[in-house]
Design a protein around this motif. Sequence first.
Motif, PDB file in Angstrom:
ATOM      1  N   LEU A   2      -2.365 -61.227   3.417  1.00 23.15           N
ATOM      2  CA  LEU A   2      -3.396 -60.730   4.328  1.00 23.15           C
ATOM      3  C   LEU A   2      -2.810 -60.568   5.723  1.00 23.15           C
ATOM      4  O   LEU A   2      -2.122 -61.453   6.217  1.00 23.15           O
ATOM      5  N   CYS A 105      -6.666 -56.975   7.073  1.00 17.55           N
ATOM      6  CA  CYS A 105      -6.193 -55.864   6.243  1.00 17.55           C
ATOM      7  C   CYS A 105      -5.417 -56.370   5.035  1.00 17.55           C
ATOM      8  O   CYS A 105      -4.715 -57.372   5.110  1.00 17.55           O
ATOM      9  N   ASP A 106      -5.516 -55.624   3.983  1.00 20.50           N
ATOM     10  CA  ASP A 106      -4.678 -55.810   2.800  1.00 20.50           C
ATOM     11  C   ASP A 106      -3.628 -54.708   2.913  1.00 20.50           C
ATOM     12  O   ASP A 106      -3.882 -53.565   2.529  1.00 20.50           O
ATOM     13  N   LYS A 108      -0.480 -52.348   2.423  1.00 18.67           N
ATOM     14  CA  LYS A 108       0.341 -51.800   1.331  1.00 18.67           C
ATOM     15  C   LYS A 108       1.447 -50.977   1.971  1.00 18.67           C
ATOM     16  O   LYS A 108       1.196 -49.950   2.602  1.00 18.67           O
TER      17      LYS A 108
END
Length: 116
Positions: A2, A105-106, A108
């Motif tokens: 995270l 936020c996740d 990527k």
Amino acid sequence: MLKFTFLIHRTNEMSREEFVHYHRQHHAPLFMSIPESQKYVKKYVVSHPTEIDGFPAPQYDAITDIYFSSMEDFNTFFSSENYKLKVHPDESNFFKLNEVISLVCDEKIVVDVMTS
């Protein structure tokens, strides 16, 4: 993983240069000096916007990104005595606590040529 992003405004008493210096040379080392940083923080980044012709003036004076493995690690870190007694009191010395914008936020990563 995270990612916690904090958008911050400097205090009125500090120039931009003083703020950046304080953030990088005093607060960031203080943040990293507590044992909980070594245990729970996976990545810690402080960024300061640069004014470039053709781009709008920055709306914030800094962006701080702190990565944790879980919400539990985040909560344990920010509720620790070391954070509360050593790091948190320093924050009001250079930024406006009541104006912080926070995002979780996740992240990527799509491409990262810097690490390949």
